[in-house]
Design a protein around this motif. Structure first.
Motif, PDB file in Angstrom:
ATOM      1  N   SER A  39       0.829  -1.214   0.000  1.00  0.00           N
ATOM      2  CA  SER A  39       0.000   0.000   0.000  1.00  0.00           C
ATOM      3  C   SER A  39       0.858   1.257   0.000  1.00  0.00           C
ATOM      4  O   SER A  39       0.579   2.229  -0.714  1.00  0.00           O
ATOM      5  N   ILE A  40       1.937   1.241   0.797  1.00  0.00           N
ATOM      6  CA  ILE A  40       2.821   2.407   0.862  1.00  0.00           C
ATOM      7  C   ILE A  40       3.525   2.619  -0.481  1.00  0.00           C
ATOM      8  O   ILE A  40       3.643   3.754  -0.971  1.00  0.00           O
ATOM      9  N   VAL A  41       3.987   1.523  -1.079  1.00  0.00           N
ATOM     10  CA  VAL A  41       4.676   1.631  -2.376  1.00  0.00           C
ATOM     11  C   VAL A  41       3.734   2.189  -3.444  1.00  0.00           C
ATOM     12  O   VAL A  41       4.123   3.018  -4.271  1.00  0.00           O
ATOM     13  N   ILE A  42       2.468   1.751  -3.414  1.00  0.00           N
ATOM     14  CA  ILE A  42       1.497   2.262  -4.384  1.00  0.00           C
ATOM     15  C   ILE A  42       1.291   3.758  -4.195  1.00  0.00           C
ATOM     16  O   ILE A  42       1.255   4.523  -5.171  1.00  0.00           O
ATOM     17  N   ARG A  43       1.161   4.197  -2.959  1.00  0.00           N
ATOM     18  CA  ARG A  43       0.962   5.637  -2.701  1.00  0.00           C
ATOM     19  C   ARG A  43       2.171   6.438  -3.146  1.00  0.00           C
ATOM     20  O   ARG A  43       2.044   7.492  -3.781  1.00  0.00           O
ATOM     21  N   ILE A  44       3.372   5.937  -2.813  1.00  0.00           N
ATOM     22  CA  ILE A  44       4.593   6.640  -3.220  1.00  0.00           C
ATOM     23  C   ILE A  44       4.717   6.650  -4.740  1.00  0.00           C
ATOM     24  O   ILE A  44       5.069   7.669  -5.354  1.00  0.00           O
ATOM     25  N   GLY A  45       4.396   5.507  -5.371  1.00  0.00           N
ATOM     26  CA  GLY A  45       4.475   5.426  -6.828  1.00  0.00           C
ATOM     27  C   GLY A  45       3.508   6.375  -7.508  1.00  0.00           C
ATOM     28  O   GLY A  45       3.861   7.057  -8.484  1.00  0.00           O
ATOM     29  N   ARG A  46       2.274   6.447  -7.009  1.00  0.00           N
ATOM     30  CA  ARG A  46       1.295   7.365  -7.593  1.00  0.00           C
ATOM     31  C   ARG A  46       1.730   8.811  -7.422  1.00  0.00           C
ATOM     32  O   ARG A  46       1.583   9.627  -8.340  1.00  0.00           O
ATOM     33  N   VAL A  52       5.962  13.696 -11.684  1.00  0.00           N
ATOM     34  CA  VAL A  52       6.607  13.678 -13.007  1.00  0.00           C
ATOM     35  C   VAL A  52       5.749  14.400 -14.034  1.00  0.00           C
ATOM     36  O   VAL A  52       6.260  15.197 -14.844  1.00  0.00           O
ATOM     37  N   PHE A  53       4.456  14.170 -13.990  1.00  0.00           N
ATOM     38  CA  PHE A  53       3.575  14.837 -14.947  1.00  0.00           C
ATOM     39  C   PHE A  53       3.470  16.333 -14.652  1.00  0.00           C
ATOM     40  O   PHE A  53       3.292  17.132 -15.572  1.00  0.00           O
ATOM     41  N   LYS A  54       3.576  16.725 -13.376  1.00  0.00           N
ATOM     42  CA  LYS A  54       3.578  18.153 -13.058  1.00  0.00           C
ATOM     43  C   LYS A  54       4.820  18.838 -13.623  1.00  0.00           C
ATOM     44  O   LYS A  54       4.755  19.962 -14.130  1.00  0.00           O
ATOM     45  N   VAL A  55       5.962  18.145 -13.540  1.00  0.00           N
ATOM     46  CA  VAL A  55       7.195  18.702 -14.105  1.00  0.00           C
ATOM     47  C   VAL A  55       7.085  18.800 -15.624  1.00  0.00           C
ATOM     48  O   VAL A  55       7.499  19.787 -16.234  1.00  0.00           O
ATOM     49  N   ARG A  56       6.509  17.773 -16.235  1.00  0.00           N
ATOM     50  CA  ARG A  56       6.331  17.796 -17.691  1.00  0.00           C
ATOM     51  C   ARG A  56       5.406  18.935 -18.118  1.00  0.00           C
ATOM     52  O   ARG A  56       5.563  19.510 -19.197  1.00  0.00           O
ATOM     53  N   ALA A  57       4.426  19.247 -17.267  1.00  0.00           N
ATOM     54  CA  ALA A  57       3.487  20.315 -17.614  1.00  0.00           C
ATOM     55  C   ALA A  57       4.184  21.666 -17.705  1.00  0.00           C
ATOM     56  O   ALA A  57       3.711  22.565 -18.419  1.00  0.00           O
ATOM     57  N   LYS A  58       5.313  21.834 -16.991  1.00  0.00           N
ATOM     58  CA  LYS A  58       6.030  23.099 -17.020  1.00  0.00           C
ATOM     59  C   LYS A  58       7.064  23.164 -18.133  1.00  0.00           C
ATOM     60  O   LYS A  58       7.631  24.232 -18.376  1.00  0.00           O
ATOM     61  N   SER A  59       7.335  22.037 -18.777  1.00  0.00           N
ATOM     62  CA  SER A  59       8.335  22.036 -19.840  1.00  0.00           C
ATOM     63  C   SER A  59       7.744  22.605 -21.125  1.00  0.00           C
ATOM     64  O   SER A  59       6.544  22.510 -21.369  1.00  0.00           O
ATOM     65  N   PRO A  60       8.592  23.205 -21.987  1.00  0.00           N
ATOM     66  CA  PRO A  60       8.070  23.787 -23.238  1.00  0.00           C
ATOM     67  C   PRO A  60       7.592  22.744 -24.228  1.00  0.00           C
ATOM     68  O   PRO A  60       6.749  23.031 -25.071  1.00  0.00           O
ATOM     69  N   LEU A  72      -1.767   9.388 -17.208  1.00  0.00           N
ATOM     70  CA  LEU A  72      -1.632   9.406 -15.752  1.00  0.00           C
ATOM     71  C   LEU A  72      -2.509   8.347 -15.114  1.00  0.00           C
ATOM     72  O   LEU A  72      -2.060   7.563 -14.270  1.00  0.00           O
ATOM     73  N   LYS A  73      -3.785   8.300 -15.511  1.00  0.00           N
ATOM     74  CA  LYS A  73      -4.713   7.295 -14.965  1.00  0.00           C
ATOM     75  C   LYS A  73      -4.248   5.884 -15.306  1.00  0.00           C
ATOM     76  O   LYS A  73      -4.290   4.962 -14.478  1.00  0.00           O
ATOM     77  N   LEU A  74      -3.797   5.697 -16.560  1.00  0.00           N
ATOM     78  CA  LEU A  74      -3.379   4.371 -17.001  1.00  0.00           C
ATOM     79  C   LEU A  74      -2.158   3.891 -16.221  1.00  0.00           C
ATOM     80  O   LEU A  74      -2.112   2.745 -15.758  1.00  0.00           O
ATOM     81  N   LEU A  75      -1.159   4.755 -16.053  1.00  0.00           N
ATOM     82  CA  LEU A  75       0.049   4.362 -15.324  1.00  0.00           C
ATOM     83  C   LEU A  75      -0.261   4.054 -13.866  1.00  0.00           C
ATOM     84  O   LEU A  75       0.316   3.131 -13.284  1.00  0.00           O
ATOM     85  N   GLU A  76      -1.176   4.794 -13.261  1.00  0.00           N
ATOM     86  CA  GLU A  76      -1.563   4.512 -11.883  1.00  0.00           C
ATOM     87  C   GLU A  76      -2.218   3.142 -11.775  1.00  0.00           C
ATOM     88  O   GLU A  76      -1.944   2.390 -10.829  1.00  0.00           O
ATOM     89  N   ASN A  77      -3.091   2.803 -12.738  1.00  0.00           N
ATOM     90  CA  ASN A  77      -3.736   1.482 -12.714  1.00  0.00           C
ATOM     91  C   ASN A  77      -2.724   0.362 -12.915  1.00  0.00           C
ATOM     92  O   ASN A  77      -2.762  -0.662 -12.221  1.00  0.00           O
ATOM     93  N   VAL A  78      -1.806   0.542 -13.878  1.00  0.00           N
ATOM     94  CA  VAL A  78      -0.794  -0.491 -14.130  1.00  0.00           C
ATOM     95  C   VAL A  78       0.089  -0.679 -12.904  1.00  0.00           C
ATOM     96  O   VAL A  78       0.421  -1.817 -12.523  1.00  0.00           O
ATOM     97  N   LEU A  79       0.473   0.424 -12.259  1.00  0.00           N
ATOM     98  CA  LEU A  79       1.293   0.329 -11.046  1.00  0.00           C
ATOM     99  C   LEU A  79       0.562  -0.443  -9.953  1.00  0.00           C
ATOM    100  O   LEU A  79       1.154  -1.311  -9.289  1.00  0.00           O
ATOM    101  N   THR A  80      -0.724  -0.159  -9.772  1.00  0.00           N
ATOM    102  CA  THR A  80      -1.498  -0.849  -8.733  1.00  0.00           C
ATOM    103  C   THR A  80      -1.555  -2.347  -8.993  1.00  0.00           C
ATOM    104  O   THR A  80      -1.322  -3.171  -8.092  1.00  0.00           O
ATOM    105  N   TYR A  81      -1.880  -2.725 -10.258  1.00  0.00           N
ATOM    106  CA  TYR A  81      -1.943  -4.155 -10.599  1.00  0.00           C
ATOM    107  C   TYR A  81      -0.587  -4.830 -10.376  1.00  0.00           C
ATOM    108  O   TYR A  81      -0.515  -5.954  -9.846  1.00  0.00           O
ATOM    109  N   LEU A  82       0.497  -4.181 -10.778  1.00  0.00           N
ATOM    110  CA  LEU A  82       1.828  -4.787 -10.679  1.00  0.00           C
ATOM    111  C   LEU A  82       2.234  -4.992  -9.230  1.00  0.00           C
ATOM    112  O   LEU A  82       2.721  -6.075  -8.860  1.00  0.00           O
TER     113      LEU A  82
END
Length: 292
Positions: A39-46, A52-60, A72-82
């Motif tokens: 559970s902790i790993v999932i929270r940290i991973g999410r 990472v996506f917030k940093v990408r949002a600031k890039s040109p 973002l939603k897809l990666l969170e789901n894949v991380l949870t399943y894994l």
């Protein structure tokens, strides 16, 4: 001592065996720790994925916001399943279960089941192409068959569409064959205004044109200056004028309501009121009298 008494004594001895309870306690503690760590790993991973996506949002250089929300939603789901899969394997290993043999058997069984699970495979492949081709993304307003609404989530197997009244429609990706996406391009607001025949139509058009000049600055959702196309229809008691305005995606309904309100208030200020139906009644007796 008969056999029943011996069996009862044996069972009682095992139940009160200290080492057995210690072993069971250790297993329960291990399973609990594994689940907590997962559970902790999932929270940290999410949280890491979101950062990472917030940093990408600031890039040109970045992809569209729609696509980023979907990934973002897809990666969170894949991380949870894994993580939960790894946790399950670890728990089975703690229970002294042969995980390698179990995985090998599961592979053979999965191959056999795969022939009967073609719809599942089709859903996953369709979900992959929906994301890869960017057919629609989370937050888009789409129409799929008889369902219309905002895409709430895109998974590997299903897509969730939330209608404006709150219902959530869960559709297998393999059943999504035709999609109408209303959120990709700008929208067009179409507003029809009715003017009475007794009013000066040219004067009404001048008033509306003057109003439209300032609407783009007043409403940021309007892309270009609204355009008065002219007379759209001649009714029985009024003349219909049509106005169109280009808006950001899915804001045409809001802008149409705003334009109707602005036009109504402006016309009222200039003494041009909404038309009302007129009814002319003829009396047969009067006609006969006049005819005479």
């Amino acid at each position: 001592m008969n056999s029943l008494e011996k069996s009862t004594e044996k069972v009682a001895g095992e139940l009160f065996d200290r080492e057995l309870w210690i072993h069971l306690g250790e297993l329960i503690l291990k399973i609990f720790i594994i689940l907590v760590v997962a559970s902790i790993v999932i929270r940290i991973g999410r949280a890491t994925i979101r950062n990472v996506f917030k940093v990408r949002a600031k890039s040109p250089i970045r992809v569209s916001e729609r696509r980023e929300n979907t990934l973002l939603k897809l990666l969170e789901n894949v991380l949870t399943y894994l993580i939960y899969f790894i946790a399950l394997i670890t728990i089975l290993s703690s229970l002294n279960i042969d995980v390698k043999g179990l995985l090998a058997g599961a592979g053979i069984v999965g191959l056999a089941v795969g022939f009967g699970a073609q719809s599942l495979v089709r859903d996953i492949i369709s979900g992959f192409f929906i994301i890869f081709e960017d057919q629609f993304s989370v937050g888009d307003y789409v129409g799929v068959g008889k369902f219309m609404g905002t895409v709430d989530e895109i998974g590997l197997r299903t897509t969730k569409i939330k209608s404006w009244t709150g219902e959530v429609h869960i559709l297998p990706n393999g059943n999504i064959t035709e999609v109408t996406n209303y959120s990709i391009n700008n929208s067009i607001s179409v507003v029809d205004i009715n003017i009475p025949y007794e009013q000066n139509i040219e004067r009404a058009e001048e008033i509306i044109e003057e109003l439209l000049e300032g609407l783009q600055d007043k409403y940021e959702e309007i892309i270009n200056k609204p355009e008065l196309l002219g007379v759209q229809k001649l009714g029985t008691s009024d003349i219909q004028l049509r106005i169109i305005a280009e808006t950001v995606p899915m804001m045409h309904w809001y802008i149409a309501r705003a334009i109707r309100k602005e036009v109504k208030q402006t016309l009222d200020q200039h003494g041009i009121h909404a038309p009302f139906p007129k009814l002319v009644m003829y009396s047969r007796n009067n006609e006969e009298v006049r005819g005479e």
